[in-house]
Motif scaffolding. Structure first.
Motif, PDB file in Angstrom:
ATOM      1  N   UNK A  24       0.810  -1.212   0.000  1.00  0.00           N
ATOM      2  CA  UNK A  24       0.000   0.000   0.000  1.00  0.00           C
ATOM      3  C   UNK A  24       0.854   1.278   0.000  1.00  0.00           C
ATOM      4  N   UNK A  25       1.961   1.260   0.736  1.00  0.00           N
ATOM      5  CA  UNK A  25       2.834   2.433   0.815  1.00  0.00           C
ATOM      6  C   UNK A  25       4.165   2.180   0.115  1.00  0.00           C
ATOM      7  N   UNK A  26       4.162   1.312  -0.890  1.00  0.00           N
ATOM      8  CA  UNK A  26       5.376   0.967  -1.621  1.00  0.00           C
ATOM      9  C   UNK A  26       5.862  -0.413  -1.215  1.00  0.00           C
ATOM     10  N   UNK A  27       6.682  -0.981  -2.071  1.00  0.00           N
ATOM     11  CA  UNK A  27       7.187  -2.334  -1.803  1.00  0.00           C
ATOM     12  C   UNK A  27       8.274  -2.303  -0.730  1.00  0.00           C
ATOM     13  N   UNK A  28       8.553  -3.457  -0.190  1.00  0.00           N
ATOM     14  CA  UNK A  28       9.605  -3.577   0.814  1.00  0.00           C
ATOM     15  C   UNK A  28      10.957  -3.168   0.218  1.00  0.00           C
ATOM     16  N   UNK A  29      11.219  -3.549  -1.016  1.00  0.00           N
ATOM     17  CA  UNK A  29      12.503  -3.219  -1.658  1.00  0.00           C
ATOM     18  C   UNK A  29      12.672  -1.712  -1.811  1.00  0.00           C
ATOM     19  N   UNK A  30      11.581  -1.019  -2.100  1.00  0.00           N
ATOM     20  CA  UNK A  30      11.648   0.432  -2.280  1.00  0.00           C
ATOM     21  C   UNK A  30      11.999   1.167  -0.990  1.00  0.00           C
ATOM     22  N   UNK A  31      11.871   0.504   0.139  1.00  0.00           N
ATOM     23  CA  UNK A  31      12.167   1.146   1.417  1.00  0.00           C
ATOM     24  C   UNK A  31      13.662   1.203   1.722  1.00  0.00           C
ATOM     25  N   UNK A  56      16.436   3.054   1.004  1.00  0.00           N
ATOM     26  CA  UNK A  56      16.760   4.351   0.421  1.00  0.00           C
ATOM     27  C   UNK A  56      18.272   4.501   0.213  1.00  0.00           C
ATOM     28  N   UNK A  57      18.688   5.492  -0.569  1.00  0.00           N
ATOM     29  CA  UNK A  57      20.131   5.745  -0.708  1.00  0.00           C
ATOM     30  C   UNK A  57      20.819   5.995   0.640  1.00  0.00           C
ATOM     31  N   UNK A  58      20.135   6.669   1.562  1.00  0.00           N
ATOM     32  CA  UNK A  58      20.724   6.893   2.888  1.00  0.00           C
ATOM     33  C   UNK A  58      20.926   5.566   3.616  1.00  0.00           C
ATOM     34  N   UNK A  59      19.932   4.674   3.532  1.00  0.00           N
ATOM     35  CA  UNK A  59      20.048   3.350   4.153  1.00  0.00           C
ATOM     36  C   UNK A  59      21.208   2.582   3.516  1.00  0.00           C
ATOM     37  N   UNK A  60      21.346   2.677   2.206  1.00  0.00           N
ATOM     38  CA  UNK A  60      22.444   1.999   1.520  1.00  0.00           C
ATOM     39  C   UNK A  60      23.792   2.497   2.034  1.00  0.00           C
ATOM     40  N   UNK A  61      23.935   3.808   2.249  1.00  0.00           N
ATOM     41  CA  UNK A  61      25.180   4.361   2.761  1.00  0.00           C
ATOM     42  C   UNK A  61      25.481   3.836   4.157  1.00  0.00           C
ATOM     43  N   UNK A  62      24.460   3.700   4.989  1.00  0.00           N
ATOM     44  CA  UNK A  62      24.649   3.154   6.340  1.00  0.00           C
ATOM     45  C   UNK A  62      25.102   1.699   6.283  1.00  0.00           C
ATOM     46  N   UNK A  63      24.532   0.929   5.348  1.00  0.00           N
ATOM     47  CA  UNK A  63      24.923  -0.475   5.186  1.00  0.00           C
ATOM     48  C   UNK A  63      26.363  -0.577   4.683  1.00  0.00           C
ATOM     49  N   UNK A  64      26.725   0.263   3.736  1.00  0.00           N
ATOM     50  CA  UNK A  64      28.097   0.273   3.220  1.00  0.00           C
ATOM     51  C   UNK A  64      29.080   0.592   4.347  1.00  0.00           C
ATOM     52  N   UNK A  65      28.746   1.567   5.168  1.00  0.00           N
ATOM     53  CA  UNK A  65      29.609   1.950   6.282  1.00  0.00           C
ATOM     54  C   UNK A  65      29.767   0.794   7.278  1.00  0.00           C
ATOM     55  N   UNK A  66      28.649   0.179   7.658  1.00  0.00           N
ATOM     56  CA  UNK A  66      28.703  -0.936   8.610  1.00  0.00           C
ATOM     57  C   UNK A  66      29.499  -2.109   8.043  1.00  0.00           C
ATOM     58  N   UNK A  67      29.301  -2.408   6.766  1.00  0.00           N
ATOM     59  CA  UNK A  67      30.039  -3.510   6.137  1.00  0.00           C
ATOM     60  C   UNK A  67      31.531  -3.203   6.087  1.00  0.00           C
ATOM     61  N   UNK A 109      11.120 -11.561  -2.469  1.00  0.00           N
ATOM     62  CA  UNK A 109      11.799 -11.048  -3.651  1.00  0.00           C
ATOM     63  C   UNK A 109      13.271 -10.855  -3.299  1.00  0.00           C
ATOM     64  N   UNK A 110      14.113 -11.751  -3.807  1.00  0.00           N
ATOM     65  CA  UNK A 110      15.547 -11.703  -3.526  1.00  0.00           C
ATOM     66  C   UNK A 110      16.218 -10.899  -4.628  1.00  0.00           C
ATOM     67  N   UNK A 111      16.919  -9.840  -4.244  1.00  0.00           N
ATOM     68  CA  UNK A 111      17.611  -8.969  -5.188  1.00  0.00           C
ATOM     69  C   UNK A 111      19.110  -9.061  -4.932  1.00  0.00           C
ATOM     70  N   UNK A 112      19.789 -10.020  -5.579  1.00  0.00           N
ATOM     71  CA  UNK A 112      21.237 -10.132  -5.375  1.00  0.00           C
ATOM     72  C   UNK A 112      21.940  -8.944  -6.013  1.00  0.00           C
ATOM     73  N   UNK A 113      23.007  -8.498  -5.372  1.00  0.00           N
ATOM     74  CA  UNK A 113      23.820  -7.399  -5.886  1.00  0.00           C
ATOM     75  C   UNK A 113      22.955  -6.171  -6.160  1.00  0.00           C
ATOM     76  N   UNK A 114      22.098  -5.827  -5.194  1.00  0.00           N
ATOM     77  CA  UNK A 114      21.117  -4.751  -5.351  1.00  0.00           C
ATOM     78  C   UNK A 114      21.768  -3.377  -5.461  1.00  0.00           C
ATOM     79  N   UNK A 115      22.900  -3.208  -4.799  1.00  0.00           N
ATOM     80  CA  UNK A 115      23.672  -1.966  -4.904  1.00  0.00           C
ATOM     81  C   UNK A 115      25.106  -2.300  -4.547  1.00  0.00           C
ATOM     82  N   UNK A 116      26.027  -1.408  -4.827  1.00  0.00           N
ATOM     83  CA  UNK A 116      27.422  -1.759  -4.646  1.00  0.00           C
ATOM     84  C   UNK A 116      28.216  -0.754  -3.851  1.00  0.00           C
ATOM     85  N   UNK A 117      29.416  -1.194  -3.518  1.00  0.00           N
ATOM     86  CA  UNK A 117      30.330  -0.349  -2.762  1.00  0.00           C
ATOM     87  C   UNK A 117      31.001   0.650  -3.673  1.00  0.00           C
TER      88      UNK A 117
END
Length: 117
Positions: free
Chosen positions: A60-67, A69-80, A109-117
């Motif tokens: 209803x408010x967008x898919x799980x994958x759409x949640x 965000x680029x900011x979330x991706x940056x946090x994941x990159x930093x933690x990794x 919905x499995x999205x391998x290699x969804x974004x990169x370092x």
């Protein structure tokens, strides 16, 4: 079920799904760093796989994958990067990727290699 319990529940489902469907090997879960958390760390042969698990009851408010965000991706990159550094490794010295396992309702919905370092 509170938010943390819901997250843990779906992370466990995601782990089993990735082990069975993708042949990944579990390494760690819920690794916390200041500014970021890694939901699942898995191994795909010689590649570290950092998995972000997202759950939405419905789209209803967008898919799980759409949640994721680029900011979330940056946090994941930093933690990794911190996790790898603790093992004397880096994005330059080891093979790794970032996957998203998005669960919307009962749909995985499995999205391998969804974004990169």
């Amino acid at each position: 079920m509170n938010q943390r319990a819901t997250g843990t529940h779906y992370e466990q489902h995601a782990r089993r799904y990735l082990e069975q469907q993708a042949g990944l090997t579990f390494v760690a879960a819920n690794v916390h760093y200041r500014g970021g958390e890694l939901d699942l760390i898995m191994r795909d042969e010689h590649t570290w796989v950092f998995v972000e698990v997202r759950y939405r009851k419905n789209a209803q408010f967008g898919s799980a994958a759409e949640s994721v965000t680029p900011r979330k991706q940056q946090r994941l990159l930093h933690a990794a990067a911190l996790w790898l550094a603790q093992r004397q490794q880096s994005f330059d010295t080891t093979s790794c990727r970032f996957d998203i396992l998005a669960i919307t309702g009962e749909h995985y919905d499995w999205l391998p290699n969804a974004f990169g370092a």
